[in-house]
Design an enzyme around this catalytic site. Structure first.
Site, PDB file in Angstrom:
ATOM      1  N   SER A  29    -106.222  12.719  43.690  1.00 29.74           N
ATOM      2  CA  SER A  29    -105.478  12.610  44.956  1.00 29.74           C
ATOM      3  C   SER A  29    -104.310  13.588  44.937  1.00 29.74           C
ATOM      4  CB  SER A  29    -104.936  11.188  45.166  1.00 29.74           C
ATOM      5  OG  SER A  29    -103.742  10.995  44.409  1.00 29.74           O
ATOM      6  N   VAL A  54    -114.238  -4.319  47.053  1.00 24.19           N
ATOM      7  CA  VAL A  54    -114.753  -3.417  46.007  1.00 24.19           C
ATOM      8  C   VAL A  54    -115.230  -2.138  46.694  1.00 24.19           C
ATOM      9  CG1 VAL A  54    -116.641  -3.111  44.354  1.00 24.19           C
ATOM     10  CG2 VAL A  54    -115.386  -5.275  44.443  1.00 24.19           C
ATOM     11  N   TYR A  55    -114.708  -0.984  46.236  1.00 23.47           N
ATOM     12  CA  TYR A  55    -115.082   0.292  46.865  1.00 23.47           C
ATOM     13  C   TYR A  55    -116.374   0.827  46.228  1.00 23.47           C
ATOM     14  CZ  TYR A  55    -110.246   0.532  48.677  1.00 23.47           C
ATOM     15  OH  TYR A  55    -109.057   0.288  49.310  1.00 23.47           O
ATOM     16  N   GLN A  74     -99.349   6.228  32.557  1.00 20.33           N
ATOM     17  CA  GLN A  74     -99.556   4.802  32.798  1.00 20.33           C
ATOM     18  C   GLN A  74    -100.782   4.547  33.669  1.00 20.33           C
ATOM     19  OE1 GLN A  74     -96.364   1.474  33.611  1.00 20.33           O
ATOM     20  NE2 GLN A  74     -96.616   2.698  35.421  1.00 20.33           N
ATOM     21  N   ASN A  83     -83.060   5.417  46.991  1.00 20.90           N
ATOM     22  CA  ASN A  83     -82.765   5.698  48.408  1.00 20.90           C
ATOM     23  C   ASN A  83     -83.629   4.851  49.340  1.00 20.90           C
ATOM     24  OD1 ASN A  83     -85.257   6.872  48.085  1.00 20.90           O
ATOM     25  ND2 ASN A  83     -84.773   8.742  49.221  1.00 20.90           N
ATOM     26  N   ARG A 135     -89.330   3.695  49.253  1.00 23.89           N
ATOM     27  CA  ARG A 135     -90.477   2.785  49.249  1.00 23.89           C
ATOM     28  C   ARG A 135     -90.365   1.727  50.337  1.00 23.89           C
ATOM     29  NH1 ARG A 135     -94.265   0.774  45.389  1.00 23.89           N
ATOM     30  NH2 ARG A 135     -95.186  -1.103  46.243  1.00 23.89           N
ATOM     31  N   THR A 165     -99.172   9.368  34.981  1.00 20.99           N
ATOM     32  CA  THR A 165    -100.232   8.415  35.283  1.00 20.99           C
ATOM     33  C   THR A 165    -101.536   8.835  34.613  1.00 20.99           C
ATOM     34  OG1 THR A 165    -101.825   7.947  37.058  1.00 20.99           O
ATOM     35  CG2 THR A 165    -100.097   9.472  37.584  1.00 20.99           C
ATOM     36  N   TYR A 207    -101.225  12.690  45.463  1.00 16.92           N
ATOM     37  CA  TYR A 207    -100.181  12.021  44.654  1.00 16.92           C
ATOM     38  C   TYR A 207    -100.402  12.315  43.172  1.00 16.92           C
ATOM     39  CZ  TYR A 207     -98.813   8.318  41.478  1.00 16.92           C
ATOM     40  OH  TYR A 207     -98.380   7.646  40.362  1.00 16.92           O
ATOM     41  N   HIS A 208    -101.634  12.104  42.684  1.00 11.22           N
ATOM     42  CA  HIS A 208    -101.872  12.322  41.255  1.00 11.22           C
ATOM     43  C   HIS A 208    -101.675  13.791  40.886  1.00 11.22           C
ATOM     44  CE1 HIS A 208    -103.962   8.371  41.740  1.00 11.22           C
ATOM     45  NE2 HIS A 208    -103.397   8.169  40.565  1.00 11.22           N
ATOM     46  N   ASN A 234    -103.361  -6.958  41.985  1.00 12.10           N
ATOM     47  CA  ASN A 234    -102.431  -7.652  42.881  1.00 12.10           C
ATOM     48  C   ASN A 234    -103.091  -7.886  44.245  1.00 12.10           C
ATOM     49  OD1 ASN A 234    -100.672  -7.396  40.774  1.00 12.10           O
ATOM     50  ND2 ASN A 234     -99.241  -6.014  41.782  1.00 12.10           N
ATOM     51  N   LYS A 272     -98.187  14.449  40.153  1.00 14.32           N
ATOM     52  CA  LYS A 272     -97.792  13.975  38.811  1.00 14.32           C
ATOM     53  C   LYS A 272     -98.169  15.016  37.741  1.00 14.32           C
ATOM     54  CE  LYS A 272     -96.411  10.157  38.422  1.00 14.32           C
ATOM     55  NZ  LYS A 272     -95.044   9.594  38.596  1.00 14.32           N
TER      56      LYS A 272
HETATM   57  N1  LIG Z   1     -97.138   0.812  39.715  1.00 12.51           N
HETATM   58  C1  LIG Z   1     -98.139   1.366  39.068  1.00 12.51           C
HETATM   59  O1  LIG Z   1     -99.205   0.760  38.910  1.00 12.51           O
HETATM   60  C2  LIG Z   1     -97.987   2.738  38.487  1.00 12.51           C
HETATM   61  C3  LIG Z   1     -99.041   3.251  37.705  1.00 12.51           C
HETATM   62  C4  LIG Z   1     -98.913   4.519  37.129  1.00 12.51           C
HETATM   63  C5  LIG Z   1     -97.756   5.245  37.330  1.00 12.51           C
HETATM   64  N2  LIG Z   1     -96.744   4.745  38.088  1.00 12.51           N
HETATM   65  C6  LIG Z   1     -95.525   5.557  38.257  1.00 12.51           C
HETATM   66  O2  LIG Z   1     -94.398   4.759  37.985  1.00 12.51           O
HETATM   67  C7  LIG Z   1     -93.306   5.113  38.819  1.00 12.51           C
HETATM   68  C8  LIG Z   1     -92.763   3.891  39.529  1.00 12.51           C
HETATM   69  O3  LIG Z   1     -93.807   3.281  40.261  1.00 12.51           O
HETATM   70  P1  LIG Z   1     -93.559   1.992  41.140  1.00 12.51           P
HETATM   71  O4  LIG Z   1     -94.857   1.306  41.267  1.00 12.51           O
HETATM   72  O5  LIG Z   1     -92.383   1.250  40.606  1.00 12.51           O
HETATM   73  O6  LIG Z   1     -93.225   2.664  42.534  1.00 12.51           O
HETATM   74  P2  LIG Z   1     -92.106   2.238  43.600  1.00 12.51           P
HETATM   75  O7  LIG Z   1     -92.369   2.996  44.849  1.00 12.51           O
HETATM   76  O8  LIG Z   1     -92.031   0.767  43.708  1.00 12.51           O
HETATM   77  O9  LIG Z   1     -90.776   2.757  42.897  1.00 12.51           O
HETATM   78  C9  LIG Z   1     -90.283   4.058  43.028  1.00 12.51           C
HETATM   79  C10 LIG Z   1     -88.852   3.945  43.545  1.00 12.51           C
HETATM   80  O10 LIG Z   1     -88.289   5.258  43.605  1.00 12.51           O
HETATM   81  C11 LIG Z   1     -87.555   5.374  44.795  1.00 12.51           C
HETATM   82  N3  LIG Z   1     -87.502   6.790  45.176  1.00 12.51           N
HETATM   83  C12 LIG Z   1     -88.540   7.616  45.473  1.00 12.51           C
HETATM   84  N4  LIG Z   1     -88.087   8.827  45.809  1.00 12.51           N
HETATM   85  C13 LIG Z   1     -86.734   8.783  45.714  1.00 12.51           C
HETATM   86  C14 LIG Z   1     -85.698   9.717  45.973  1.00 12.51           C
HETATM   87  N5  LIG Z   1     -85.972  10.935  46.442  1.00 12.51           N
HETATM   88  N6  LIG Z   1     -84.409   9.347  45.751  1.00 12.51           N
HETATM   89  C15 LIG Z   1     -84.127   8.087  45.312  1.00 12.51           C
HETATM   90  N7  LIG Z   1     -85.062   7.145  45.076  1.00 12.51           N
HETATM   91  C16 LIG Z   1     -86.362   7.497  45.291  1.00 12.51           C
HETATM   92  C17 LIG Z   1     -88.316   4.524  45.813  1.00 12.51           C
HETATM   93  O11 LIG Z   1     -87.510   4.110  46.882  1.00 12.51           O
HETATM   94  C18 LIG Z   1     -88.794   3.352  44.944  1.00 12.51           C
HETATM   95  O12 LIG Z   1     -87.888   2.274  44.986  1.00 12.51           O
HETATM   96  C19 LIG Z   1     -93.837   6.193  39.762  1.00 12.51           C
HETATM   97  O13 LIG Z   1     -93.444   7.459  39.265  1.00 12.51           O
HETATM   98  C20 LIG Z   1     -95.326   6.052  39.688  1.00 12.51           C
HETATM   99  O14 LIG Z   1     -95.951   7.296  39.882  1.00 12.51           O
HETATM  100  C21 LIG Z   1     -96.843   3.514  38.668  1.00 12.51           C
END
Ligand SMILES: NC(=O)c1ccc[n+]([C@@H]2O[C@H](COP(=O)([O-])OP(=O)(O)OC[C@H]3O[C@@H](n4cnc5c(N)ncnc54)[C@H](O)[C@@H]3O)[C@@H](O)[C@H]2O)c1
Length: 380
Positions: A178, A253-254, A207, A32, A35, A143, A180-181, A239, A184
């Site tokens: 946090s 660096v925090y 992850q 949707n 992000r 995570t 967010y965490h 990144n 999860k």
């Molecule tokens: N990127 C990392 O380093 C990392 C590390 C650990 C865990 N994760 C987990 O991996 C997953 C993906 O991470 P990412 O970095 O690709 O994040 P991201 O924000 O790039 O991707 C998540 C996608 O889900 C979509 N989304 C969220 N809520 C939605 C909803 N209600 N309906 C439809 N789409 C929705 C967002 O628009 C986004 O495109 C997440 O669950 C995150 O917690 C990521």
């Protein structure tokens, strides 16, 4: 296989879609744009523009002949989620969450959005699978941040406990840093309930922070590159450091920089998810893997960025700043991560070569980098 990817427009979702599609699987992506909209709302900037999801799928099809189906919609709506399971996929990969810790701690509204969005999507998914597709294997991204930084080794998901002469097995203790965490952790608990109660089959991938830009598939066409944020809210640490190095912004660096975490290359995320899909969890099994390939402290990542950056001619300065987060800056950290390697994942380690490749993509987009969005100091 019929593969459904929730959050298929995201940093990990889109490369995953191409990875499965390139291997002949029938892929549907759902998103949707939460992000992208959040990036617009918070004016975070992006390293390069990314075409819309239907446009990317069209470019992919033109380049490879493989079709990726795209559905735009909000997975918080239960009927929309259920409509995706009328013809059940073999596997659903759940990435669709708000993934940023600073975002979740900006203020009450963003905390609430994070909890509401993440838990509703997971709950809707669990009920849709329970009612319509009980054989579908759910792969969910958890995570490593769920575990926090305990003063004991972090096992892969489970811990055997002996207490007053009796033994049992529990989810490894979780203590997130946090909101967010914490969302999860609640996801994991929800699905663990679904597994115990309705025999769902779930793989939960704990992850660590992911780094990287290019994957084998994105090399076909620049427009297939995944979205890349370098700001404090959505950018992951390595990144961000590479972007900071390229524009001469002192590496942020925090605090003491001893914060240690497990990391992995985006290419390894794809491998891990793929191997998990090929060898699904059994009905009634919550299978948990720690999805990291190596550990680094923040200082080690900064030093690595500095040494590769200097070799490439950048003036890279490391400048510790007051830690805006509430976290241990020096601690014990020893996660176990053997399960995915045993399944056949071959790690891409963080070598100077890998760093140089990232520097080169970032350098090619240097004109797009906005220094004003790099750090804004969201405090816990
Ligand atoms: N990127 C990392 O380093 C990392 C590390 C650990 C865990 N994760 C987990 O991996 C997953 C993906 O991470 P990412 O970095 O690709 O994040 P991201 O924000 O790039 O991707 C998540 C996608 O889900 C979509 N989304 C969220 N809520 C939605 C909803 N209600 N309906 C439809 N789409 C929705 C967002 O628009 C986004 O495109 C997440 O669950 C995150 O917690 C990521």
């Amino acid at each position: 296989m019929k593969v459904l990817i929730l959050g298929g427009d995201g940093y990990l979702g889109w490369p995953t879609a191409m990875y499965f599609s390139a291997r002949g699987h029938q892929v549907t992506v759902v998103d949707n744009y939460l992000r992208r909209n959040a990036c617009t709302e918070l004016d975070t900037g992006m390293l390069y523009p990314v075409p819309t999801l239907p446009r990317r799928a069209a470019i992919w099809e033109a380049r490879t002949g493989h079709k990726i189906d795209v559905i735009i919609g909000d997975l918080c709506e239960p009927e929309f989620m259920r409509s995706l399971f009328e013809q059940p996929p073999e596997v659903v990969i759940h990435y669709a969450e708000q993934p940023s810790a600073p975002y979740s701690l900006m203020d009450y509204r963003h905390a609430d959005q994070t909890i509401t969005n993440n838990l509703r999507v997971t709950n809707n998914l669990m009920w849709a699978v329970r009612d319509l597709a009980p054989q579908t294997h759910i792969i969910k991204l958890g995570t490593m941040g769920e575990y926090g930084t305990p003063n004991i080794d972090i096992e892969e998901g489970w811990l055997d406990i002996e207490h007053k002469g009796r033994k049992d097995r529990f989810l490894f203790p979780r203590q997130a840093g946090s909101i967010y965490h914490t969302s999860k952790i609640m996801d994991t608990d929800l699905l663990w309930f679904g597994v115990r109660t309705w025999n769902l089959r779930v793989t939960d991938l704990m992850q660590g922070p992911v780094y990287g830009i290019e994957t084998e598939e994105s090399r076909l066409d620049e427009r297939l590159r995944t979205l890349f944020n370098y700001d404090e809210i959505f950018g992951t640490i390595l990144n961000r450091f590479i972007v900071q190095a390229v524009v001469g912004y002192p590496l942020t660096v925090y605090g003491k920089g001893g914060q240690t975490r497990g990391y992995l290359n985006i290419r390894d995320t794809l491998q891990c998810v793929y191997h998990s899909a090929m060898k699904p969890a059994r009905p009634g099994e919550l299978r948990i893997f720690n999805q990291v390939m190596e550990t680094f402290s923040v200082n080690e990542l900064a030093e690595l960025t500095q040494s590769v950056g200097r070799e490439l001619g950048y003036e890279v300065v490391i400048q510790p700043i007051d830690n805006p987060r509430k976290e241990a800056e020096e601690h014990y950290y020893n996660p176990q991560y053997q399960g995915l390697l045993d399944m056949g994942v071959k790690p891409h380690y963080l070598t100077p070569e890998v760093m140089r490749e990232m520097f080169s993509v970032v350098e090619s987009c240097r004109d797009n980098i906005r220094e004003d969005v790099i750090f804004r100091g969201i405090r816990w």
